[in-house]
Design a protein around this motif. Structure first.
Motif, short mmCIF file in Angstrom:
data_model
loop_
_atom_site.label_atom_id
_atom_site.label_comp_id
_atom_site.label_asym_id
_atom_site.label_seq_id
_atom_site.Cartn_x
_atom_site.Cartn_y
_atom_site.Cartn_z
N VAL A 146 2.39 5.41 10.21
CA VAL A 146 1.33 5.86 9.31
C VAL A 146 1.43 7.38 9.15
O VAL A 146 1.59 8.11 10.13
CB VAL A 146 -0.06 5.45 9.86
CG1 VAL A 146 -1.18 5.99 8.98
CG2 VAL A 146 -0.15 3.94 9.98
N GLY A 170 -2.20 8.61 5.13
CA GLY A 170 -2.88 7.40 5.57
C GLY A 170 -2.12 6.12 5.23
O GLY A 170 -2.52 5.03 5.64
N ARG A 171 -1.05 6.24 4.48
CA ARG A 171 -0.25 5.06 4.12
C ARG A 171 0.92 4.92 5.08
O ARG A 171 1.25 5.84 5.81
CB ARG A 171 0.23 5.20 2.68
CG ARG A 171 -0.99 5.27 1.73
CD ARG A 171 -0.63 5.41 0.32
NE ARG A 171 -0.05 4.16 -0.17
CZ ARG A 171 0.40 4.00 -1.39
NH1 ARG A 171 0.37 5.00 -2.23
NH2 ARG A 171 0.92 2.86 -1.76
N THR A 172 1.55 3.77 5.09
CA THR A 172 2.68 3.50 5.96
C THR A 172 3.98 3.82 5.24
O THR A 172 4.16 3.45 4.08
CB THR A 172 2.69 2.02 6.39
OG1 THR A 172 1.45 1.73 7.04
CG2 THR A 172 3.83 1.73 7.35
N GLU A 186 1.86 9.64 12.66
CA GLU A 186 0.90 9.73 13.76
C GLU A 186 1.59 9.84 15.11
O GLU A 186 1.05 10.41 16.05
CB GLU A 186 -0.05 8.53 13.73
CG GLU A 186 -1.03 8.58 12.57
CD GLU A 186 -1.95 7.38 12.52
OE1 GLU A 186 -1.66 6.33 13.14
OE2 GLU A 186 -2.99 7.50 11.84
N LYS A 240 0.31 10.97 8.90
CA LYS A 240 -0.82 11.77 9.38
C LYS A 240 -1.02 13.00 8.48
O LYS A 240 -2.13 13.38 8.14
CB LYS A 240 -0.55 12.22 10.81
CG LYS A 240 -1.60 13.13 11.40
CD LYS A 240 -1.19 13.54 12.79
CE LYS A 240 -2.10 14.61 13.33
NZ LYS A 240 -1.63 15.11 14.64
#
Length: 133
Positions: free
Chosen positions: A103, A90-92, A119, A105
């Motif tokens: 991001v 969920g982080r970049t 993603e 996934k």
């Protein structure tokens, strides 16, 4: 947060410490069998030196304990890797050369490190120089 891919990858990987532990147990048992046979068949006029027997036994015990320590360390490292993998979903992430960014996934866990799946479907090796925000 879905980490099923992470846990299933780690569950299927064979442990080097487990394999070494099984092999050492076999060798340790073989050593004890040989030692007993050697004592049964030794020359009564020149018996085996007890100090040498104890030293050999102590050496095998140390090897066995070292393998158990390695097994515990491997388990600790695996747990740490899984925690790290779960915390970055969920982080970049931006690759070291800044050509790939996105991001996260999911995270794939391998014996030599982590691979973040973005993603957009691209993959980034989590390692030195990577930026996670």
């Amino acid at each position: 947060m879905d980490v099923s891919a992470v846990s299933s990858a780690s569950a299927t990987a064979g442990s080097a410490a487990d394999n070494a532990s099984k092999k050492a147990t076999l060798d340790y048992d073989t050593f004890l069998t040989l030692l007993v046979q050697q004592m049964k068949n030794q020359d009564p006029t020149e018996p085996m030196d007890a100090t040498e027997q104890i030293a050999q036994l102590a050496t095998f015990s140390q090897v066995e304990q070292t393998i158990q320590t390695n097994k515990n360390l491997e388990s600790l490292l695996q747990s740490s890797t899984l925690n790290q993998a779960g915390s970055i979903i969920g982080r970049t992430i931006t690759s070291a050369d800044a050509t790939v960014s996105g991001v996260i996934k999911e995270v794939q866990v391998y014996s030599d490190g982590l691979v973040a799946v973005l993603e957009n479907g691209k993959k980034v090796l989590v390692g030195a120089g990577v930026t996670i925000s």
